[in-house]
Design an enzyme around this catalytic site. Structure first.
Site, PDB file in Angstrom:
ATOM      1  N   HIS A 444       0.823  -1.210   0.000  1.00 29.48           N
ATOM      2  CA  HIS A 444       0.000   0.000   0.000  1.00 29.48           C
ATOM      3  C   HIS A 444       0.858   1.261   0.000  1.00 29.48           C
ATOM      4  O   HIS A 444       0.651   2.181  -0.790  1.00 29.48           O
ATOM      5  CB  HIS A 444      -0.933  -0.021   1.219  1.00 29.48           C
ATOM      6  CG  HIS A 444      -1.788   1.190   1.319  1.00 29.48           C
ATOM      7  ND1 HIS A 444      -1.418   2.314   2.033  1.00 29.48           N
ATOM      8  CD2 HIS A 444      -2.978   1.489   0.744  1.00 29.48           C
ATOM      9  CE1 HIS A 444      -2.347   3.229   1.915  1.00 29.48           C
ATOM     10  NE2 HIS A 444      -3.317   2.756   1.144  1.00 29.48           N
ATOM     11  N   CYS A 754      -1.042  -4.018 -15.703  1.00 29.91           N
ATOM     12  CA  CYS A 754      -1.160  -2.856 -14.827  1.00 29.91           C
ATOM     13  C   CYS A 754      -0.461  -3.087 -13.491  1.00 29.91           C
ATOM     14  O   CYS A 754      -0.491  -2.225 -12.622  1.00 29.91           O
ATOM     15  CB  CYS A 754      -2.616  -2.461 -14.617  1.00 29.91           C
ATOM     16  SG  CYS A 754      -3.603  -3.791 -13.945  1.00 29.91           S
TER      17      CYS A 754
HETATM   18  C1  PEP Z   1      -1.859  -6.308  -9.307  1.00 30.67           C
HETATM   19  O1  PEP Z   1      -2.178  -7.240  -8.572  1.00 30.67           O
HETATM   20  O2  PEP Z   1      -0.883  -6.343 -10.076  1.00 30.67           O
HETATM   21  C2  PEP Z   1      -2.612  -5.053  -9.270  1.00 30.67           C
HETATM   22  C3  PEP Z   1      -2.368  -4.082 -10.119  1.00 30.67           C
HETATM   23  O3  PEP Z   1      -3.550  -4.928  -8.296  1.00 30.67           O
HETATM   24  P1  PEP Z   1      -3.240  -4.514  -6.784  1.00 30.67           P
HETATM   25  O4  PEP Z   1      -1.832  -4.103  -6.694  1.00 30.67           O
HETATM   26  O5  PEP Z   1      -4.197  -3.418  -6.469  1.00 30.67           O
HETATM   27  O6  PEP Z   1      -3.538  -5.789  -6.054  1.00 30.67           O
END
Ligand code: PEP
Ligand code: MG
Length: 807
Positions: A444, A754
């Site tokens: 986070h 992403c």
């Molecule tokens: C991922 O898991 O790569 C992602 C982009 O989602 P998060 O980091 O919010 O779990």
């Protein structure tokens, strides 16, 4: 490594294109310590010591710099020839000229806080030292040594090196003068005397007074050394500075090393894997300027001729040889080293080696990381972790042990905490930098800091116990280091953020779309300023969790409209920043532990492993009210004409989940057949079943590698203890991605990324080569990702053309 040490050693003293260097080192001996140079011991010490004679125990005579050079020479490293005008020579000078008492007297009662008095005293003492006549014996010995080192009056120069740079107990860095390109006996003698005088600069006096050093116990040695008039030069880390991995990192540019050390040029960067003995990464930069010797008057900065600007500075063989020398130094000293090197013709010189723990950001870097270079002004490293968000910032430590206390965080503080939570975001927005005990590159704190443009270091393991409230520190969010004290060049985070966007703002057209990730609406404008082709991931949980209430709280308390409005307004800000460009809004995905401290958090289930628990689409499918409210916000936005809004479902593991979500949306009045609905590939099962997902109607798929890696390798992405095993390029991960891309290509479905791996140029190069249709990166990474995409595409085209011609 398999190299023979002798390989690079012969000829160290034979190269003709050498000019000399004078370096000075200070010897500072604390009163009461056992190394105070007494008059008696001085009498037995020579005025001059040769490198070959020096061992590290001689530090009180030759200074830290001289001792370290002597030790390096004894290892057989190609150190340029040198001799030291010892501390005893200096002391003898003071005593024989009668200056010692005069100096001590004028400094004794000096109020160093009185600036005028301090400057006056410094000028006075420096004048005394400069005007006094150096004893004839000392003069003769210096001249003789100079003749020996350079019979033909070669130019010599100065490279500052304070004892404290290499001594663990004090730091006097940056307080000495540097004299370059000194030629002839007279100039050399003057330079030595100037070095001695620099011991009494105002800053040096002030510093010693503040640190409780007595001027009577301060000495200075001067290192006179052949200058390698480098044709190319730079710096090297003998192991990875953060992880300690056996990777040698080398930065190099044309001309003297000053250009790299001072940060006035973007150097080439090479990574050498000591296990495979191969150069595994090579970044060739445009090197616009070089610093070269300027006759007898120091150095000058000149433009690099066009042919060399983009040319690679080091051959693989040179990188390998440098790495070998680095390893020798590291093995000898027992800790990774920060090494300065220079090359003339085919000859490598090792100019300096010191432990990495004394590095500081390169001067003039203005808030970006210092690469592997060391500044003259050095600072003690207090703690290190993973560099999660680039930039350098200075501020006072504010340790938050309980989120309830985060209200006490003030603007410009350095937030230090175990791990940030969504409810800490308001505090995170205020601070100059963030440091956490826990977490990796996708935690986070890392995600939010990158978006805020706030430097962050995560996974330090013990920042909350090592750092102290109110302590002044400087955080380097690229290198993952926290230093004691302030750096002049640390800048406001707004500047960092602006720098990140600058340079990303002139879009290169690429066939592979380069999109950006957004989590907080405040970052939308900055994200759009990068010229990104859309938003490949909008994490909407941040729009809600910042309100400190769980989605369940809104529902239970009949505040549903408020919930929908928050979502609607936050998403709209991002849509407005990207008119006509796709914006993929991800439905809620927060593990239950992130809700715990919020209003309504008491109703969240306690899960053994929230990462594998009730999050993403699985929770929405079981909590129709929560899902419906999100869809309500999307529907309003579609109604308002934002048809660039696409919806992405997180944590799907089976096509049934997608179908059920779609049907629920249909039931709430969404024209699902004409809406862009897609999934994240975050679980190996969804990568393996991508064909079935396509059959169930997804319009796109995007790799959420943050989770895909953790679920493929069974490595908790937030656990700093296993962070070095979290490998985005693990063959199993690459295989899953490769296969999914090929299937998407086969069926004409957009395939994107992403996760954090999409912000790594090397990974993106691989993804483009394997046919990905778009990538979505962090704001700070857009410029380099766009460049990596463009280069890879051009290379593919070029290779295809060459192959055609060859047929
Ligand atoms: C991922 O898991 O790569 C992602 C982009 O989602 P998060 O980091 O919010 O779990
Ligand atoms: Mg994820």
């Amino acid at each position: 490594m398999n190299f023979l040490l002798q390989e690079g050693i012969p000829g160290i003293f034979l190269w003709p294109i050498l000019i000399g260097v004078i370096r000075e080192g200070m010897i500072i001996i604390k009163q009461g310590g056992d190394k105070i140079i007494s008059g008696a011991s001085m009498n037995n010490m020579p005025n001059i010591l040769w490198l070959e004679e020096i061992r590290k125990e001689d530090i009180t005579s030759v200074g830290g710099k001289g001792a370290s050079l002597g030790e390096m020479a004894s290892l057989g490293l190609p150190v340029p020839k040198a001799f030291i005008v010892t501390a005893q020579a200096f002391r003898r000078f003071l005593v024989e000229t009668g200056l010692d008492q005069k100096i001590y007297k004028s400094l004794e009662r000096l109020d160093v806080e009185n600036n005028e008095a301090l400057e006056k005293a410094a000028e006075n003492v420096k004048g005394l030292v400069l005007k006094a006549k150096v004893p004839a014996v000392t003069r003769d010995e210096i001249k003789k040594a100079y003749r020996k080192i350079s019979p033909d009056d070669l130019v010599v120069a100065v490279r500052s090196s304070a004892t404290a740079e290499d001594l663990p107990d004090a730091s006097f860095a940056g307080q000495q003068e540097t004299y370059l390109n000194i030629k002839g006996e007279a100039a050399l003698l003057t330079a030595v005397q100037k070095c001695w005088a620099s011991l009494y600069g105002a800053r040096a006096i002030y510093y010693r007074a503040k640190q409780g050093f007595d001027d009577r116990t301060v000495n200075i040695a001067v290192v006179v050394q052949q200058l390698v008039n480098s044709e190319k030069a730079g710096v090297m880390f003998t192991s990875h500075p953060i992880t300690g991995e056996p990777s040698t990192i080398i930065e190099g540019s044309w001309g003297l090393g000053e250009a790299v050390v001072s940060g006035s040029v973007s150097p080439d960067k090479y990574v050498f894997d000591q296990r495979t003995e191969k150069v595994v990464d090579r970044l060739v930069s445009t090197k616009k300027i070089e610093i070269i010797a300027d006759g007898g008057h120091g150095t000058k900065s000149v433009e690099v001729d066009v042919q060399r600007q983009d040319a690679q500075v080091l051959s693989d063989a040179e990188v390998a040889k440098l790495a070998m020398y680095g390893k020798i130094a590291e093995n000898h000293y027992g800790v990774p080293q920060d090494v300065e090197w220079g090359i003339v013709g085919e000859t490598i010189y090792i100019l300096q080696s010191r432990p990495i723990t004394t590095i500081g950001p390169r001067k003039g870097t203005q808030g970006t990381s210092a690469g592997v270079s060391a500044a003259k002004e050095e600072h003690k490293i207090l703690i290190q972790g993973q560099g999660a968000s680039p930039g350098v910032a200075t501020g006072k430590v504010m340790i938050i042990r309980d989120v309830k206390d985060s209200g006490s965080v003030k603007e410009g503080d350095i937030l230090v905490t175990r791990m940030t939570n969504p409810d800490m975001v308001p505090a995170m927005k205020k601070v100059a930098a963030i440091v956490t005990d826990e977490g990796g590159m996708t935690c986070h704190a890392a995600i939010v800091s990158r978006e805020l443009g706030t430097p962050a270091v995560v996974g330090t393991k013990k920042a909350t116990s090592v750092l102290k409230n109110g302590q002044l520190v400087t955080v380097d969010g690229e290198k993952g280091l926290v230093y004691e004290g302030a750096f002049e060049k640390a800048v406001q985070k707004q500047q960092v953020a602006a720098q990140q966007v600058a340079g990303a703002g002139v879009p290169t057209v690429t066939a592979t779309s380069v999109k950006v990730n957004v989590s907080i609406p405040e970052a939308a404008a900055r994200a759009a300023a990068t010229g990104a082709d859309g938003v490949g991931l909008l994490r909407i949980e941040h729009l809600i969790l910042g309100l400190n209430k769980t989605p369940g709280w809104f529902i239970t308390n009949h505040r549903e409209e408020e919930f929908v409005k928050e979502l609607h307004d936050g998403i709209r800000i991002v849509l407005d920043a990207f008119p006509g460009k796709p914006v993929w809004v991800r439905t809620l995905d927060a593990p239950t532990d992130e809700f715990r401290n919020m209003m309504g958090g008491e109703n969240e289930p306690h899960e053994h492993n929230p990462m594998l628990g009730w999050r993403g689409i699985r929770r929405d499918l079981q909590s129709p009210d929560q899902f419906r409210l999100q869809v309500e916000a999307f529907k309003q936005l579609w109604k308002e004409g934002y048809d660039n809004l696409g919806v992405m479902f997180p944590m799907v593991s089976h096509p049934d989940q997608f179908v059920r979500a779609k049907e629920m949306m249909r039931g709430w009045g969404v024209d699902v057949e004409n809406t862009t609905l897609g999934i994240m590939i975050e679980i190996p099962s969804s990568a393996l079943l991508v064909k079935d997902f396509i059959a169930s109607g997804i319009r796109f798929a995007s790799f959420g590698t943050n989770d895909l890696i953790q679920y493929t390798l069974a490595i908790d992405r937030n656990n700093e203890n296993v962070a070095d095993m979290y490998q985005p390029k693990h063959p199993a991960v690459l295989e899953l991605i490769h296969n999914a891309i090929q299937t998407c290509r086969e069926y004409g479905v957009e395939c994107s990324i992403c996760g954090q791996a999409g912000s790594d140029p090397k990974m993106v190069e691989w993804l483009v080569e394997h046919g990905i249709s778009s990538v979505s990166a962090n704001i700070d990474a857009i410029a380099k990702i766009r460049e990596a995409v463009a280069r890879t595409e051009l290379r593919i085209i070029l290779e295809a053309a060459r192959n055609r011609n060859a047929e």
